[in-house]
Structures are given as C-alpha cells and as structure tokens.
Motif scaffolding. Sequence first.
Motif, short mmCIF file in Angstrom:
data_model
loop_
_atom_site.label_atom_id
_atom_site.label_comp_id
_atom_site.label_asym_id
_atom_site.label_seq_id
_atom_site.Cartn_x
_atom_site.Cartn_y
_atom_site.Cartn_z
N LYS A 173 44.02 62.43 19.64
CA LYS A 173 42.87 62.81 20.49
C LYS A 173 41.96 63.98 19.73
O LYS A 173 40.79 63.69 19.77
N ALA A 174 42.55 64.71 18.82
CA ALA A 174 41.95 65.86 18.20
C ALA A 174 41.06 65.09 16.95
O ALA A 174 40.20 65.70 16.70
N THR A 175 41.64 64.28 16.43
CA THR A 175 40.95 63.47 15.44
C THR A 175 40.20 62.34 15.60
O THR A 175 39.61 61.50 14.78
N LYS A 176 40.29 61.97 17.05
CA LYS A 176 39.60 60.78 17.35
C LYS A 176 39.98 59.55 16.67
O LYS A 176 39.04 58.48 16.06
N ALA A 177 41.38 59.52 16.35
CA ALA A 177 41.96 58.22 15.81
C ALA A 177 41.68 56.91 16.75
O ALA A 177 41.55 57.18 17.74
N ARG A 178 41.75 56.10 15.96
CA ARG A 178 41.77 54.33 16.62
C ARG A 178 43.02 53.71 16.17
O ARG A 178 42.86 53.08 15.06
N PRO A 179 44.17 53.93 16.76
CA PRO A 179 45.19 53.21 16.29
C PRO A 179 45.12 51.51 16.10
O PRO A 179 44.42 51.11 17.24
N LYS A 180 45.88 51.12 15.17
CA LYS A 180 45.48 49.56 15.14
C LYS A 180 46.22 48.87 16.31
O LYS A 180 47.60 49.38 16.38
N ILE A 181 45.81 47.63 16.47
CA ILE A 181 46.44 46.81 17.63
C ILE A 181 47.28 45.73 17.16
O ILE A 181 46.53 45.08 16.16
N VAL A 182 48.25 45.40 17.65
CA VAL A 182 48.99 44.05 17.20
C VAL A 182 48.39 42.86 17.84
O VAL A 182 48.30 42.75 19.24
N GLY A 183 47.75 42.11 17.22
CA GLY A 183 47.21 40.75 17.93
C GLY A 183 45.75 40.83 18.54
O GLY A 183 45.18 41.93 18.13
N ALA A 184 45.56 40.02 19.07
CA ALA A 184 43.96 39.98 19.74
C ALA A 184 44.04 39.26 20.80
O ALA A 184 44.92 38.35 21.04
N VAL A 185 43.04 39.40 21.83
CA VAL A 185 42.78 38.34 23.05
C VAL A 185 42.00 37.28 22.53
O VAL A 185 41.04 37.31 22.08
#
Length: 215
Positions: free
Chosen positions: A105-117
């Motif tokens: 949250k402090a770094t405004k991270a954007r964790p990667k997601i497995v797969g896609a819709v």
Amino acid sequence: MKKILFGKICWRCFLVKKILFAILIIFGATFLCGGNVADAQGKILVAYFSRIGNEFGVGNVEKGNTAKVAEIIAAKVGADIFEIKPVKNYPADYEECKKISSREKATKARPKIVGAVENFSQYDTIFLGYPIWYGDAPMIIYTFLESYDFSGKNIVPFCTHGGSGLSSTDQQFTLACPSAKILQGFEIHGTIAQNDPAETDAKVSAWLQKIGFEK
C-alpha cells in the motif's frame, strides 16, 4: 326487438373483448417482470481476491472469507466467476501478510495476477470482491481494475472486513474507473462470512434485492 337484442349482444361482446384484452396485458406484464432480474443487467462476472491461511478473528482457514461471499453472489445472480490470484502468494501467517500488504500500500504496488478474464468485453456488470487491508482494497485489486476497460460497465463492490465496512473503497473505484458506474456495495464482517453461512446468505440476498439483482 331484434335491433335491441342485437345491440345488447354487441355490447356484451365488446365487454368480453375488453376483459380479455385486460387479462392479456396483465399476463404480459407479469411475464416480462417475472424474468430473471440479472438478465436485465446483462452478462455478469464475479471477480474476487481472497486469502487462505491464518486470518484475523477466524483462525486458520482453507477457504477465504471473501471467497465464500463471492460464491453465494455468483450462484444467486447466475454469474461467471474469476478468482484474482497473485503470481506470488501471500504468506499464510497473518502477521507476515500484514507486513507485505502494508508495504504494497505504501508503495502503491501492483502485484501481478495469474491468468486473465477471457473475453472481458462481454460482461456488463462486474461484482468485485476483496478483504479490507489497512483501510483499503488490497493493491492487487487495483491491478485488476487497471488491466481491463471498464467503460460503460457496472462495478459492484463487496468486501469482508474486521470492523471497517467498505472503508471508502467504492469511492476509490470511482476514481480508478471514472467511466464505469459504481453501484451500491456490500460489506460483511469476516467472522460472519466464515462461520455463519445462513446469516451471510440472508444478508447477501437482502442486498441483491435492494440493488435489483435478485428476484
């Protein structure tokens, strides 16, 4: 006499036709209004992030609080379901997970997601579920929001929490997706979602009826 009788017969025919016409209108309206409310909202997706392991207030869980709510919603509205899974799993230990989520949250991270819709454009309404972490949705939820075009779509937030409610996440989603319509969200305490399926089901039903997604 014949003319009078003929007049009476015609008047009766007119009344019968009028009654039949009224009946047809009533049945037609009932048929149209009695259809699946979810169909009127277009094709629906329930997307959610939920964590397993040691969880606040409920101990060690094999199915996350938010996952349980997501499954109830999907069943009630007839939606497809997509689990937002991180490429790198969060620790099962609650305290360790807190450290990582706080840093993200402090770094405004954007964790990667497995797969896609698949074929995201086909969905008109997206129910989006998450736990509340440090007064906000987990950063992976923002990864999801930034991964697709939500223009003209309905976003329906729902969350599990330890006492904070939605914590203004619905407002954050308005900022993140200004071209989408954010509908009234749903919040439920994590302990209820995990331990009381009957109450959870009842609360979800009442909310869905209120926003027009359940019969």
